[in-house]
Motif scaffolding. Sequence first.
Motif, PDB file in Angstrom:
ATOM      1  N   GLN A  29      -7.829  -4.914  -1.769  1.00  0.00           N
ATOM      2  CA  GLN A  29      -8.318  -5.539  -3.000  1.00  0.00           C
ATOM      3  C   GLN A  29      -7.861  -6.991  -3.084  1.00  0.00           C
ATOM      4  OE1 GLN A  29      -7.161  -3.095  -6.368  1.00  0.00           O
ATOM      5  NE2 GLN A  29      -7.608  -1.237  -5.226  1.00  0.00           N
ATOM      6  N   GLU A  30      -6.609  -7.257  -2.696  1.00  0.00           N
ATOM      7  CA  GLU A  30      -6.108  -8.628  -2.713  1.00  0.00           C
ATOM      8  C   GLU A  30      -6.867  -9.496  -1.715  1.00  0.00           C
ATOM      9  OE1 GLU A  30      -3.987 -10.000  -4.693  1.00  0.00           O
ATOM     10  OE2 GLU A  30      -3.310  -8.216  -5.759  1.00  0.00           O
ATOM     11  N   ASP A  66       0.817  -1.214   0.000  1.00  0.00           N
ATOM     12  CA  ASP A  66       0.000   0.000   0.000  1.00  0.00           C
ATOM     13  C   ASP A  66       0.852   1.265   0.000  1.00  0.00           C
ATOM     14  OD1 ASP A  66      -2.309  -1.456  -0.065  1.00  0.00           O
ATOM     15  OD2 ASP A  66      -3.251  -0.420   1.606  1.00  0.00           O
ATOM     16  N   TYR A 108      -4.703   1.265 -11.491  1.00  0.00           N
ATOM     17  CA  TYR A 108      -4.617   1.828 -10.154  1.00  0.00           C
ATOM     18  C   TYR A 108      -5.563   3.017 -10.046  1.00  0.00           C
ATOM     19  CZ  TYR A 108      -1.138   5.003 -12.274  1.00  0.00           C
ATOM     20  OH  TYR A 108      -0.492   5.894 -13.074  1.00  0.00           O
ATOM     21  N   ARG A 158      -4.280  -1.462  -2.064  1.00  0.00           N
ATOM     22  CA  ARG A 158      -3.972  -2.658  -2.852  1.00  0.00           C
ATOM     23  C   ARG A 158      -4.218  -3.929  -2.035  1.00  0.00           C
ATOM     24  NH1 ARG A 158       0.485   0.675  -4.637  1.00  0.00           N
ATOM     25  NH2 ARG A 158       0.490   0.968  -6.902  1.00  0.00           N
ATOM     26  N   ASP A 188       1.800  -0.129 -12.884  1.00  0.00           N
ATOM     27  CA  ASP A 188       1.637  -0.539 -11.505  1.00  0.00           C
ATOM     28  C   ASP A 188       2.798  -1.441 -11.079  1.00  0.00           C
ATOM     29  OD1 ASP A 188       0.333  -1.049  -9.011  1.00  0.00           O
ATOM     30  OD2 ASP A 188      -0.286  -2.987  -9.817  1.00  0.00           O
TER      31      ASP A 188
END
Length: 677
Positions: A253-254, A208, A588, A250, A219
């Motif tokens: 989201q993962e 992050d 992103y 990030r 990205d």
Amino acid sequence: MSETSLPPSPTSRSRLTHNDGTDDDDTGPDLSFDGAEDMLRAWSRGIRPDPDLTVSEWADKHRWLSSRAAAEPGRYRTARTPYLREIMDALSPGHPAQRISFMKAAQVGATEAGNNWIGFVIHHAPGPMLAVLPTVEMAKRASRGRLDPLIADSPALRERISPARSRDAGNSMLSKEFPGGILVLTGANSATGLRSMPARYLFLDEIDAYPPSADEEGDPVTLAEARSTTFAHRRKVFLVSTPTIRGLSRIEQEFEASDQRRFFVPCPHCGVMQWLEFERLRWEKGRPETAAYACNACDTLIAEHHKTAMLEAGEWRATASAADPHHVGYHLSALYSPIGWKSWEQIAREWLAAQGNDEMLRAARNTLLGETWVERGEAPEWQRLADRREVFGAQIPEGGLFLTAGADIQKDRIEVDTWAWGRGLQSWLIDHIVIPGGPDSPAAWAELTKLLGRTWQHAHGAVMPIAKLAIDTGYEAAAVYAWARAQGFDQVAPVKGLEGFNRATPVSGPTFVDATVGGKRLRRGARLWSVATATFKIETYRLLRLERPEEDQPDPPGMIHLPDWADSEWLKQLVAEQLVTVRNKRGYGRQEWQKLRERNEALDTRVYARAAAWIMGADRWDERMWRQLEDQAGVAAPETAISDTAEPAIDPPVRQAGAPPTMPRRKRQTYTPRFMR
């Protein structure tokens, strides 16, 4: 070496000859020469298969923690942090997972789990490995502070990697060669480092904090993962981070794309398995030292000394179904920190200390709870704002101590809103003016000039002018500069809105810009202030959501008061935008404000008036400054005794507050804003 000097294989049926010339099939190998036993021992060790260890088992057997890099030096014990066992074992070659994401609070041992994986790869599963940190400088710091002690204090690794001081170029700060593989460290800000080599193993730490793009090439996570595509099902990708802002995080989201595993622990009283939630951490009001966890089944309070046994009996359970069966995700808060690390009392104290400060609350939510921060920028419903309108007893209520205004230039009109400000930056809308005619109308500018000399009456009888008017330069900037120069920059501040957020300095400047007057260019003809409008919009919407307190209770700092004459159109303009996350073609995202309706002048003028208060320094005033403003307005004027024989007093002249006093200015050690001099 001659053929006769080689020791025969124990499985060979070849004949051995004694010194007396006789043959004997039952004799062992000839170990009469020097070094024969060492050769046999090395040969036997070479054909022996490596033990079938997982990463956690390897760490318990081979890992030693250095006093340079750990608070608890000595042999590594997975039992100290049982929740890391499954995460580390998922990184083992025998586990089917190929993508492991870990969204976590700060200081729960995640980086050490990654270091254990590095040591395991070097020792038992060699191959090309890429470790990525947010910047190259952080990668160098991690190499010196964590990786070098890992190698130096673990004998199994020390014998496989040459000392850093040797001439062997295989061991440098950002590259460690070992038999069968190489470890390369790089930063997410370096596109060259991300595409330097193919990698079977990827350790992406604090994703992050990665920049949106690596050297404008895309990205960083995507670029790094492209290095592992040739290894297909044999690859392992470990993504670790403390989360940041929802919609931009990030790691969130993962985690949401994974099977979302949570660590379930048993209640010591009823035995029900549950994962620890911050909402169930309880403490007596004002006494964080009493913090205890309430079981969500029996509601019995659990003392923290039970935590060690709870962690030992805990287990990870999936709470969702992942689209990719090879993707596992884990979430962990600081509530699970073992005894001696972050206690429940410390968590309660830090949470209480963060109240009332959005930046501290955001940090607490990220680092303590391991959860994303939700920017409270959504527009409140205008009907709710209409219901909370107030009737002001005077043009300026008692709490208002100085005035600022925001002017928005339109093609056919100039809209101006005047706000009163008080302690804690509470604010009251005291006037809304629409001046017909656009920037090409001299009459419109004349009316705006008159507004600078107008005063409003305070509840205590004093009158106040506008201390600072911020005017937008986004439309017909030349005309705005010319008018501002004519009025003087002490009372007028031309402003320009900028995209993006800047919480540290939402207003910057002033900068000198060239102005054109009558076709003639004046160098450094105007002073322009730059305003991060997104920051003030988030603040405005957060303050609009504050609930009014009960009677006899003081209003909270920042409370926005709206008058009863504010109509529905003005209220709709105030809440005409919303904060959304948009993603570009590279994948992103970024947050930006988008209109819900065409007209939003009320919101713009509010932002400009707020910027004017910032320019005056209201966010940084001390107690003396607020005391002086209250004295000017007569809010807390000292009571004076009146003699019975005193002659009738002559009505004193009306006091002017929020304006330069009539007495000569005296030198002071502390700063006094210009409008009060």
